[in-house]
Design a protein around this motif. Structure first.
Motif, PDB file in Angstrom:
ATOM      1  N   LEU A 146       0.903  -1.276   0.022  1.00 27.46           N
ATOM      2  CA  LEU A 146      -0.110   0.032   0.098  1.00 27.46           C
ATOM      3  C   LEU A 146       0.806   1.240  -0.038  1.00 27.46           C
ATOM      4  N   VAL A 147       2.023   1.142   0.773  1.00 31.22           N
ATOM      5  CA  VAL A 147       2.921   2.512   0.775  1.00 31.22           C
ATOM      6  C   VAL A 147       3.429   2.673  -0.654  1.00 31.22           C
ATOM      7  N   ASN A 148       3.969   1.465  -1.243  1.00 28.76           N
ATOM      8  CA  ASN A 148       4.336   1.491  -2.739  1.00 28.76           C
ATOM      9  C   ASN A 148       3.366   2.140  -3.570  1.00 28.76           C
ATOM     10  N   ALA A 149       2.023   1.623  -3.491  1.00 27.08           N
ATOM     11  CA  ALA A 149       1.269   2.045  -4.461  1.00 27.08           C
ATOM     12  C   ALA A 149       0.844   3.535  -4.121  1.00 27.08           C
ATOM     13  N   THR A 193       3.103  10.103  -7.650  1.00 24.56           N
ATOM     14  CA  THR A 193       3.863  10.278  -8.823  1.00 24.56           C
ATOM     15  C   THR A 193       3.155  10.697  -9.834  1.00 24.56           C
ATOM     16  N   SER A 194       1.996  10.090  -9.999  1.00 22.09           N
ATOM     17  CA  SER A 194       0.889  10.719 -10.960  1.00 22.09           C
ATOM     18  C   SER A 194       0.593  12.091 -10.809  1.00 22.09           C
ATOM     19  N   PHE A 195       0.389  12.515  -9.602  1.00 18.14           N
ATOM     20  CA  PHE A 195      -0.087  13.525  -9.213  1.00 18.14           C
ATOM     21  C   PHE A 195       1.051  14.797  -9.537  1.00 18.14           C
ATOM     22  N   PHE A 196       2.197  14.629  -9.032  1.00 17.47           N
ATOM     23  CA  PHE A 196       3.346  15.236  -9.669  1.00 17.47           C
ATOM     24  C   PHE A 196       3.680  15.410 -10.866  1.00 17.47           C
ATOM     25  N   PHE A 197       3.526  14.423 -11.647  1.00 16.65           N
ATOM     26  CA  PHE A 197       3.740  14.555 -13.037  1.00 16.65           C
ATOM     27  C   PHE A 197       2.838  15.528 -13.582  1.00 16.65           C
ATOM     28  N   SER A 198       1.395  15.208 -13.098  1.00 15.60           N
ATOM     29  CA  SER A 198       0.364  16.291 -13.580  1.00 15.60           C
ATOM     30  C   SER A 198       0.782  17.506 -13.233  1.00 15.60           C
ATOM     31  N   ALA A 253      -0.280   1.474 -11.127  1.00 16.29           N
ATOM     32  CA  ALA A 253      -0.403   1.281  -9.613  1.00 16.29           C
ATOM     33  C   ALA A 253      -1.589   0.380  -9.310  1.00 16.29           C
ATOM     34  N   LEU A 254      -2.572   0.397  -9.982  1.00 17.95           N
ATOM     35  CA  LEU A 254      -3.698  -0.594  -9.816  1.00 17.95           C
ATOM     36  C   LEU A 254      -3.415  -1.933 -10.049  1.00 17.95           C
ATOM     37  N   PHE A 255      -2.734  -2.147 -11.242  1.00 25.18           N
ATOM     38  CA  PHE A 255      -2.028  -3.555 -11.719  1.00 25.18           C
ATOM     39  C   PHE A 255      -1.121  -3.882 -10.732  1.00 25.18           C
ATOM     40  N   TYR A 256      -0.319  -2.989 -10.093  1.00 28.55           N
ATOM     41  CA  TYR A 256       0.663  -3.475  -9.017  1.00 28.55           C
ATOM     42  C   TYR A 256      -0.198  -3.751  -7.996  1.00 28.55           C
TER      43      TYR A 256
END
Length: 235
Positions: free
Chosen positions: A147-150, A156-161, A208-211
């Motif tokens: 859960l921490v990794n996810a 990361t997706s938010f910072f990329f955005s 993240a969902l797949f992971y």
């Protein structure tokens, strides 16, 4: 039943009210022959604000992400109507997803990490069955690390955005607020935000969902059909 009362979000309506209609108004109907510059801003932003209010009454509760979206729209309207420097649009566009990224990471220190709201929730996953299987295989600690990794993937997706938002706003919005050109540029930015920003960010979220699901399957030794909530048959 809970699932019966919760109506699914209409993706087409979402796109129309949040992107398509505001874009058309800002780019085509903000001239002096139509709504005018300021009224064009007000009418265009009324649609996504109205959608946010509608979402509140549909869900019967405040959605953190929807609320932040409405605040973002209000800030855009305020900056535009007050005719502030266009740089504040870029700063605002970058700040909102950056706040979400920080909130995702900081929420790990609370009892309610956002990863559970976004991915590991009882709307799509049989939480009790998964937790029981994790306990039986003594993998609760390992799943906590998952859960921490996810969460970091989501952040990361938010910072990329955030980075893409800033670049897009700086490149497109160059005219001063209070002009027809500014409204057209704001409409163009709104139209491009989906393919340029939302799609790449969504791909990271899908990763993240797949992971997460792969980790659940490995740590619980449950087949995925025993992990997901089975959809109710249509009546």
């Amino acid at each position: 039943m809970k699932q019966d009362n919760e109506k699914k979000e209409n993706l087409l309506l979402n796109l129309l009210l949040n992107i398509v209609i505001p874009t058309v108004i800002l780019t085509k109907f903000s001239g002096e022959n139509y709504l005018g510059v300021k009224m064009g801003i007000v009418v265009a932003l009324a649609f996504p604000i109205g959608y946010g209010v509608m979402d509140f009454f549909r869900a019967k509760k405040v959605n953190f992400f929807s609320a932040l979206g409405v605040i973002s729209i209000l800030l855009t309207g305020g900056i535009s109507l007050l005719e502030l420097d266009p740089k504040y649009i870029a700063i605002k566009e970058a700040a909102i997803p950056a706040i979400l990224g920080l909130a995702t990471i900081l929420s790990l220190k609370t009892k309610y990490p956002l990863v559970k709201t976004l991915l590991f929730n009882d709307k799509i996953i049989q939480i009790d069955r998964v937790n029981q299987a994790l306990k039986e295989h003594q993998n609760e600690t390992a799943f906590g690390r998952t859960l921490v990794n996810a969460s970091y993937l989501i952040a990361t997706s938010f910072f990329f955005s955030s980075c893409l938002n800033y670049i897009l706003a700086k490149v497109i919005i160059v005219s001063p607020p209070g002009t027809e050109e500014f409204n057209a540029e704001l409409g163009k930015m709104t139209a491009l935000s989906y393919p340029v920003i939302a799609i790449p960010s969504m791909l990271i979220l899908v990763g993240a969902l797949f992971y997460l699901f792969r980790s659940i399957k490995r740590l619980t030794q449950l087949p995925l059909e025993h992990v997901f909530i089975e959809p109710e048959p249509k009546k």
